[in-house]
Scaffold this motif. Structure first.
Motif, PDB file in Angstrom:
ATOM      1  N   GLY A   1     -80.493 -56.733  97.554  1.00 29.32           N
ATOM      2  CA  GLY A   1     -79.125 -56.274  97.817  1.00 29.32           C
ATOM      3  C   GLY A   1     -78.594 -55.414  96.686  1.00 29.32           C
ATOM      4  O   GLY A   1     -79.322 -55.037  95.773  1.00 29.32           O
TER       5      GLY A   1
ATOM      6  N   PHE B   1     -69.560 -62.696 106.455  1.00 33.15           N
ATOM      7  CA  PHE B   1     -70.548 -63.100 107.467  1.00 33.15           C
ATOM      8  C   PHE B   1     -70.765 -61.965 108.462  1.00 33.15           C
ATOM      9  O   PHE B   1     -69.820 -61.360 108.967  1.00 33.15           O
TER      10      PHE B   1
ATOM     11  N   ALA C   1     -77.320 -59.761  97.898  1.00 37.28           N
ATOM     12  CA  ALA C   1     -76.489 -59.069  96.911  1.00 37.28           C
ATOM     13  C   ALA C   1     -76.863 -59.590  95.533  1.00 37.28           C
ATOM     14  O   ALA C   1     -77.451 -60.672  95.429  1.00 37.28           O
TER      15      ALA C   1
ATOM     16  N   MET D   1     -67.737 -71.776  97.594  1.00 40.91           N
ATOM     17  CA  MET D   1     -67.317 -71.932  96.190  1.00 40.91           C
ATOM     18  C   MET D   1     -67.098 -73.380  95.751  1.00 40.91           C
ATOM     19  O   MET D   1     -66.684 -73.623  94.613  1.00 40.91           O
ATOM     20  N   SER D   2     -67.331 -74.349  96.621  1.00 38.44           N
ATOM     21  CA  SER D   2     -67.081 -75.748  96.255  1.00 38.44           C
ATOM     22  C   SER D   2     -68.008 -76.158  95.120  1.00 38.44           C
ATOM     23  O   SER D   2     -69.206 -75.873  95.162  1.00 38.44           O
TER      24      SER D   2
ATOM     25  N   VAL E   1     -88.054 -62.433  91.065  1.00 38.80           N
ATOM     26  CA  VAL E   1     -87.830 -61.899  92.417  1.00 38.80           C
ATOM     27  C   VAL E   1     -86.600 -62.580  92.994  1.00 38.80           C
ATOM     28  O   VAL E   1     -86.614 -63.780  93.268  1.00 38.80           O
ATOM     29  N   GLY E   2     -85.506 -61.821  93.162  1.00 42.77           N
ATOM     30  CA  GLY E   2     -84.261 -62.372  93.691  1.00 42.77           C
ATOM     31  C   GLY E   2     -83.233 -62.544  92.587  1.00 42.77           C
ATOM     32  O   GLY E   2     -83.364 -63.425  91.753  1.00 42.77           O
TER      33      GLY E   2
ATOM     34  N   ASN F   1     -70.619 -67.945  99.532  1.00 38.65           N
ATOM     35  CA  ASN F   1     -70.498 -69.370  99.860  1.00 38.65           C
ATOM     36  C   ASN F   1     -69.060 -69.867  99.752  1.00 38.65           C
ATOM     37  O   ASN F   1     -68.137 -69.103  99.475  1.00 38.65           O
TER      38      ASN F   1
ATOM     39  N   ARG G   1     -76.739 -68.238 107.345  1.00 38.27           N
ATOM     40  CA  ARG G   1     -76.173 -67.250 106.415  1.00 38.27           C
ATOM     41  C   ARG G   1     -76.892 -67.318 105.072  1.00 38.27           C
ATOM     42  O   ARG G   1     -77.285 -68.405 104.635  1.00 38.27           O
ATOM     43  N   ALA G   2     -77.027 -66.184 104.405  1.00 36.05           N
ATOM     44  CA  ALA G   2     -77.575 -66.153 103.043  1.00 36.05           C
ATOM     45  C   ALA G   2     -77.176 -64.814 102.439  1.00 36.05           C
ATOM     46  O   ALA G   2     -77.189 -63.791 103.130  1.00 36.05           O
TER      47      ALA G   2
ATOM     48  N   SER H   1     -74.363 -67.161  96.272  1.00 35.69           N
ATOM     49  CA  SER H   1     -73.120 -67.538  95.578  1.00 35.69           C
ATOM     50  C   SER H   1     -72.015 -66.514  95.820  1.00 35.69           C
ATOM     51  O   SER H   1     -70.852 -66.780  95.542  1.00 35.69           O
TER      52      SER H   1
ATOM     53  N   THR I   1     -78.448 -66.869  92.958  1.00 30.52           N
ATOM     54  CA  THR I   1     -77.824 -67.983  92.237  1.00 30.52           C
ATOM     55  C   THR I   1     -78.728 -68.456  91.090  1.00 30.52           C
ATOM     56  O   THR I   1     -78.297 -68.514  89.937  1.00 30.52           O
TER      57      THR I   1
ATOM     58  N   ASP J   1     -85.486 -72.008  92.665  1.00 30.85           N
ATOM     59  CA  ASP J   1     -84.358 -71.826  93.582  1.00 30.85           C
ATOM     60  C   ASP J   1     -84.276 -73.069  94.456  1.00 30.85           C
ATOM     61  O   ASP J   1     -84.959 -74.071  94.180  1.00 30.85           O
TER      62      ASP J   1
ATOM     63  N   ILE K   1     -87.000 -67.752 101.814  1.00 35.55           N
ATOM     64  CA  ILE K   1     -87.808 -66.570 101.523  1.00 35.55           C
ATOM     65  C   ILE K   1     -88.897 -66.816 100.485  1.00 35.55           C
ATOM     66  O   ILE K   1     -90.016 -66.304 100.621  1.00 35.55           O
TER      67      ILE K   1
HETATM   68  P1  FAD Z   1     -79.837 -67.183  96.710  1.00 37.56           P
HETATM   69  O1  FAD Z   1     -78.594 -67.329  95.909  1.00 37.56           O
HETATM   70  O2  FAD Z   1     -79.701 -66.945  98.153  1.00 37.56           O
HETATM   71  O3  FAD Z   1     -80.684 -66.037  96.027  1.00 37.56           O
HETATM   72  C1  FAD Z   1     -81.782 -65.398  96.622  1.00 37.56           C
HETATM   73  C2  FAD Z   1     -81.723 -63.908  96.281  1.00 37.56           C
HETATM   74  O4  FAD Z   1     -82.987 -63.324  96.538  1.00 37.56           O
HETATM   75  C3  FAD Z   1     -80.717 -63.128  97.113  1.00 37.56           C
HETATM   76  O5  FAD Z   1     -79.906 -62.355  96.273  1.00 37.56           O
HETATM   77  C4  FAD Z   1     -81.579 -62.280  98.030  1.00 37.56           C
HETATM   78  O6  FAD Z   1     -80.989 -61.052  98.411  1.00 37.56           O
HETATM   79  C5  FAD Z   1     -82.797 -62.072  97.162  1.00 37.56           C
HETATM   80  N1  FAD Z   1     -84.024 -61.757  97.905  1.00 37.56           N
HETATM   81  C6  FAD Z   1     -84.504 -62.406  98.985  1.00 37.56           C
HETATM   82  N2  FAD Z   1     -85.683 -61.883  99.380  1.00 37.56           N
HETATM   83  C7  FAD Z   1     -85.956 -60.884  98.510  1.00 37.56           C
HETATM   84  C8  FAD Z   1     -87.051 -59.997  98.392  1.00 37.56           C
HETATM   85  N3  FAD Z   1     -88.093 -60.026  99.217  1.00 37.56           N
HETATM   86  N4  FAD Z   1     -87.003 -59.083  97.378  1.00 37.56           N
HETATM   87  C9  FAD Z   1     -85.959 -59.038  96.516  1.00 37.56           C
HETATM   88  N5  FAD Z   1     -84.899 -59.879  96.599  1.00 37.56           N
HETATM   89  C10 FAD Z   1     -84.907 -60.798  97.579  1.00 37.56           C
HETATM   90  N6  FAD Z   1     -73.022 -74.313  97.874  1.00 37.56           N
HETATM   91  C11 FAD Z   1     -72.050 -74.812  97.078  1.00 37.56           C
HETATM   92  O7  FAD Z   1     -72.352 -75.340  96.005  1.00 37.56           O
HETATM   93  N7  FAD Z   1     -70.736 -74.773  97.452  1.00 37.56           N
HETATM   94  C12 FAD Z   1     -70.339 -74.209  98.623  1.00 37.56           C
HETATM   95  O8  FAD Z   1     -69.145 -74.177  98.926  1.00 37.56           O
HETATM   96  C13 FAD Z   1     -71.335 -73.659  99.460  1.00 37.56           C
HETATM   97  N8  FAD Z   1     -70.993 -73.056 100.626  1.00 37.56           N
HETATM   98  C14 FAD Z   1     -71.939 -72.345 101.313  1.00 37.56           C
HETATM   99  C15 FAD Z   1     -71.529 -71.533 102.372  1.00 37.56           C
HETATM  100  C16 FAD Z   1     -72.439 -70.692 102.998  1.00 37.56           C
HETATM  101  C17 FAD Z   1     -71.994 -69.819 104.128  1.00 37.56           C
HETATM  102  C18 FAD Z   1     -73.799 -70.674 102.569  1.00 37.56           C
HETATM  103  C19 FAD Z   1     -74.791 -69.764 103.236  1.00 37.56           C
HETATM  104  C20 FAD Z   1     -74.222 -71.509 101.541  1.00 37.56           C
HETATM  105  C21 FAD Z   1     -73.300 -72.328 100.897  1.00 37.56           C
HETATM  106  N9  FAD Z   1     -73.663 -73.116  99.809  1.00 37.56           N
HETATM  107  C22 FAD Z   1     -72.690 -73.704  99.034  1.00 37.56           C
HETATM  108  C23 FAD Z   1     -75.073 -73.236  99.392  1.00 37.56           C
HETATM  109  C24 FAD Z   1     -75.431 -72.396  98.155  1.00 37.56           C
HETATM  110  O9  FAD Z   1     -74.636 -71.247  98.075  1.00 37.56           O
HETATM  111  C25 FAD Z   1     -76.917 -72.023  98.181  1.00 37.56           C
HETATM  112  O10 FAD Z   1     -77.668 -73.199  98.322  1.00 37.56           O
HETATM  113  C26 FAD Z   1     -77.358 -71.322  96.891  1.00 37.56           C
HETATM  114  O11 FAD Z   1     -76.523 -70.237  96.583  1.00 37.56           O
HETATM  115  C27 FAD Z   1     -78.812 -70.866  97.003  1.00 37.56           C
HETATM  116  O12 FAD Z   1     -79.241 -70.321  95.781  1.00 37.56           O
HETATM  117  P2  FAD Z   1     -80.715 -69.745  95.599  1.00 37.56           P
HETATM  118  O13 FAD Z   1     -80.835 -69.329  94.184  1.00 37.56           O
HETATM  119  O14 FAD Z   1     -81.682 -70.735  96.126  1.00 37.56           O
HETATM  120  O15 FAD Z   1     -80.804 -68.493  96.566  1.00 37.56           O
END
Ligand code: FAD
Length: 570
Positions: free
Chosen positions: A38, A57, A85, A95-96, A11-12, A93, A81-82, A90, A15, A540, A278
Motif C-alpha cells: 500500500g 472499508f 497501507a 483502535m481499541s 515484507v509488509g 481498525n 477487512r485488512a 492498524s 502493525t 505478525d 498473507i
Molecule cells: P497488518 O497490520 O495487516 O500488516 C500487514 C501488511 O502487509 C499490510 O500493510 C499489507 O498491505 C502488507 N502486505 C500484505 N501482503 C503484501 C505483499 N505481498 N507485499 C507487500 N506488502 C504486503 N485490533 C485491536 O487491537 N483493536 C481494534 O479495535 C481492532 N479492530 C479491528 C477492526 C478491523 C476492521 C480489523 C480488520 C481488525 C481489527 N483489529 C483490532 C485487529 C488488528 O488490527 C489486526 O490483528 C492487526 O493490525 C494485524 O497486524 P499484522 O501485523 O498481523 O498485519
C-alpha cells in the motif's frame, strides 16, 4: 549501500512490520528495507479521524479478502477487512487497546514456546505504550478509571481516551446494569484481568485528536529519519528467493507498481509481516508448506512444513439494537465494554452451566479428529485435543472472559455488538495459484466459522446475556423496542438461526503460521524463526498460537517488540 541489498528485508509495513523496522534500524548498525503493497495514508481522513471507523472499508486501502463459502454457516461467503497501507490493519481498525488475560499468555509456554509467559511479555506491553493519563476532570466527565502501574509512558504508541468519549451518563447506566447481572466495575482492563464492566482506552493521539496507527507510532516520528531504513511503498513481494541448495533466503522477488519485477537481496534475514492471511501464502509460494499443496502447484519444496496455513482462527460478531425510550443522547464511541466469563453467561443456573461444559468437553475429541483429517494430519488429533483442552481449562478453570460486549448509540437507537472470545473452530488459508501477482489475490481463506457446533451455542448464550442486560434496570428504562434480533426470537433454535444468518467476521484472524513445536504442527520457533530455514522469520498475527481475549494489536506490538529484542540479544 547497494540499493538492492539490505541486511534485513521486512515484507509488509503493517502493525508488526513497522515495529520490526523501527527496532532493527534503530542503532544504525544494520540496513533495513520494508516492502509495503500500500501507500502512505498519513493524510487520509478515513484513517486519521478517530470517529471515522468503517469509512475505509471497501476503499483502495482495504484488501477486503473473501472467504470461501462457510460450510457450517449457510454456505455464505464473508469479507475479511485488512489494511493495505503503511501501518497495515492498524490504519483501519477500531483502535481499541485491550491486552490479553494473563493465563492465556502463560499457556503459550505451556504449549511448548519456552520463554513466552505473561511476565516475560509484560515489559514489552509497557515498552510499546505511551499512556496519556486522563485529567481528574476528564475522569469525572468520562467516568474512566485506570491503574497507573499497569501502563508504559515512554513507548511509541499513544494510548488514552479520545475527546469524543467525554460527558455521557451512558457508562454509569451500563455499569449499574452490569452490577445487577453480576459483573463488577473493572478499574483497568489492561493489567491482565479484563473481567467485569469498564470503559477501555483507544490507540489515539489525544492532543491532536487523530488515530494512532503503527505508522504514526513507529515510523513517522523517528524511523522515517533513520538513514539505515528504506521503505518501498506500492511494491508487492511475490516470494522468497533461496541460495542454491540451502534453506537460506537470499532475498525477495518484488513487483513494482508499474508491473516490473526485481530481486532484492537480504544479507541477514527475510522477515514476513504480511498479516495472518498473507504470510502463510508467501511461505507456500516460496516452497515452505505441505508437500501435498506445493506439489499440486508445481512449487519446489524447500521445507516440508505441513502446519503452514493451518489453524486459522477468528471470532464471530452479532449485534443487538433497540429504539430509545424518551430523550437520551450519548456519544458514539464503542468503548463501553462488558467481559463476562462462561459461568456468568449462565447467571445462577449452575446445572445448565455444568451440563454445557461437559457437552463441550465431550465434543472436543471428535472435533480434533475432524480438523486433523481436514488438514491431512498437519497437526495430529492428539495434539489438537491437547491444545483444545488447554483452551477449555482457560475458560473453565481460569475463568478467562468468554465474550466481549460493546455498547454505543447510533442516532435514536441503542446498539451493541457481542462476540465469543475463544471459539474452538479452526480453519486454514492456502494458495490457489503459484504465480498470481499479487500473491494475495490467490488464496482459499476458510475460517470454518461455527464448524465446532458448540461455538454456535456459546454465541447464542452471549446474545441472550446481551438481551438480559437490555432487560435489566436501569438500562431497561432506556431501551424501547428490540429491532435486532426482535422480540419474536426466543427459542434456542431461533437464536441460533439468527446468529448464523446475521454474524460478521470479527477480524481477529490469527494463528495460520503458529509458534508451536514443529512436531505439533508449528511453523515458527519461539524467536519467530521458520523451522527448517536459516534466516526466515514470521512476525505478525500468523504466529500467535492461541486467540487472546482483549484486542490483538496491543499484544502484537508487545510480541514484535519482544522478538526484535531477542534478535538483538543474540
Ligand atoms: P497488518 O497490520 O495487516 O500488516 C500487514 C501488511 O502487509 C499490510 O500493510 C499489507 O498491505 C502488507 N502486505 C500484505 N501482503 C503484501 C505483499 N505481498 N507485499 C507487500 N506488502 C504486503 N485490533 C485491536 O487491537 N483493536 C481494534 O479495535 C481492532 N479492530 C479491528 C477492526 C478491523 C476492521 C480489523 C480488520 C481488525 C481489527 N483489529 C483490532 C485487529 C488488528 O488490527 C489486526 O490483528 C492487526 O493490525 C494485524 O497486524 P499484522 O501485523 O498481523 O498485519
Amino acid at each position: 549501500v547497494d540499493a538492492l541489498t539490505y541486511d534485513y528485508i521486512i515484507v509488509g509495513g503493517g502493525t508488526c512490520g513497522l515495529v520490526m523496522a523501527n527496532r532493527l534500524s534503530q542503532s544504525g548498525a544494520s540496513s533495513v528495507l520494508v516492502i509495503e503493497a500500500g501507500s502512505s495514508v498519513l493524510n487520509n481522513s478515513a484513517v486519521f479521524d478517530p470517529t471515522a471507523y468503517g469509512a475505509a472499508f471497501g476503499s483502495a486501502i482495504d484488501w477486503a479478502f473473501k472467504t470461501v463459502p462457510q460450510a457450517a454457516a449457510d454456505q455464505k461467503t464473508h469479507t475479511l477487512r485488512a489494511g493495505k497501507a503503511l501501518g497495515g490493519t492498524s490504519t483501519i481498525n477500531g483502535m481499541s487497546y485491550v491486552r490479553a488475560q494473563s493465563p492465556q499468555i502463560d499457556a503459550w509456554q505451556q504449549a511448548g514456546n519456552t520463554g513466552w509467559t505473561w511476565s516475560s511479555l509484560w515489559p514489552y506491553y509497557l515498552k510499546s505504550e505511551s499512556f496519556q493519563a486522563p485529567s481528574a476532570v476528564d475522569m469525572i466527565q468520562t467516568h474512566v478509571t485506570y491503574s497507573a502501574a499497569e501502563h508504559g509512558y515512554n513507548g511509541p504508541v499513544k494510548v488514552g481516551w479520545s475527546v469524543e468519549q467525554s460527558n455521557s451518563t451512558y457508562p454509569v447506566i451500563l455499569n449499574e446494569t452490569f452490577q445487577a447481572v453480576g459483573l463488577q466495575w473493572n478499574t483497568d482492563t489492561n493489567g491482565g484481568d479484563e473481567r467485569g464492566f469498564s470503559v477501555y482506552p483507544l490507540m489515539v493521539d489525544r492532543e491532536n485528536n487523530v488515530r494512532e496507527d503503527a505508522a504514526r507510532a513507529y515510523y513517522y516520528p523517528s524511523a522515517a529519519k533513520a538513514k539505515s531504513l528504506a521503505v518501498w511503498l506500492n511494491t508487492t513481494a511475490n516470494k522468497i528467493l533461496w541460495k542454491r541448495g540451502a534453506p537460506t533466503a537470499s532475498g525477495v522477488q518484488v513487483t513494482f507498481s508499474n508491473g516490473s519485477l526485481a530481486e532484492v537481496r537480504a544479507k541477514k534475514e527475510v522477515i514476513l509481516s504480511a498479516g495472518a492471511l498473507i504470510s502463510p501464502i508467501l511461505l507456500e509460494r516460496s516452497g515452505i508448506g505441505s508437500p501435498t499443496i506445493l506439489n499440486k502447484y508445481g512449487i519446489d519444496i524447500v521445507v516440508d512444513l505441513p502446519g503452514v496455513g493451518e489453524g486459522l482462527q477468528d471470532q464471530v460478531n452479532n449485534g443487538l439494537g433497540y429504539t430509545i425510550e424518551g430523550n437520551f443522547t450519548a456519544n458514539g464511541s464503542k468503548t463501553f465494554v462488558a467481559y463476562p466469563t462462561l459461568s456468568q453467561l449462565f447467571s445462577n443456573d449452575s446445572e445448565a452451566y455444568d451440563s454445557f461444559i461437559s457437552k463441550v468437553k465431550s465434543s472436543l475429541p471428535a472435533y480434533a479428529s475432524q480438523v486433523a483429517s481436514r488438514n491431512n494430519n498437519a497437526t495430529s488429533a492428539a495434539d489438537l485435543l491437547t491444545s483444545f483442552n488447554m483452551q477449555y481449562d482457560l475458560l473453565v478453570k481460569f475463568q478467562v472472559p468468554a465474550a466481549e460486549l460493546i455498547f454505543y448509540t447510533s442516532g435514536q437507537t441503542l446498539q451493541s455488538q457481542h462476540w465469543t472470545l475463544l471459539p474452538f473452530s479452526r480453519g486454514s488459508v492456502h494458495i490457489t495459484s503459484a504465480t498470481a501477482s499479487p500473491p494475495n489475490a490467490a488464496a482459499a481463506i476458510d475460517p470454518q466459522y461455527f464448524s465446532f457446533a458448540p461455538d454456535v451455542d456459546v454465541q447464542v448464550f452471549v446474545g441472550e446475556f446481551n438481551r438480559l442486560a437490555f432487560h435489566t434496570q436501569p438500562l431497561s428504562d432506556l431501551a424501547g423496542t428490540e429491532q435486532s434480533p426482535g422480540a419474536s426470537t426466543t427459542s434456542a433454535s431461533q437464536w441460533s438461526r439468527w446468529t448464523k444468518k446475521n454474524f460478521r467476521p470479527n477480524y481477529h484472524v490469527m494463528s495460520s503460521a503458529a509458534m508451536l513445536p514443529r512436531s505439533k504442527g508449528g511453523v515458527v520457533d519461539p524467536t519467530g524463526k521458520v523451522y527448517g530455514t536459516n534466516n526466515v522469520r514470521v512476525v505478525d498475527a500468523s504466529i500467535v498460537p492461541f486467540q487472546v481475549c482483549g484486542h490483538l494489536t496491543s499484544t502484537l506490538y508487545a510480541v514484535a517488540e519482544r522478538i526484535a529484542d531477542l534478535m538483538q540479544q543474540n
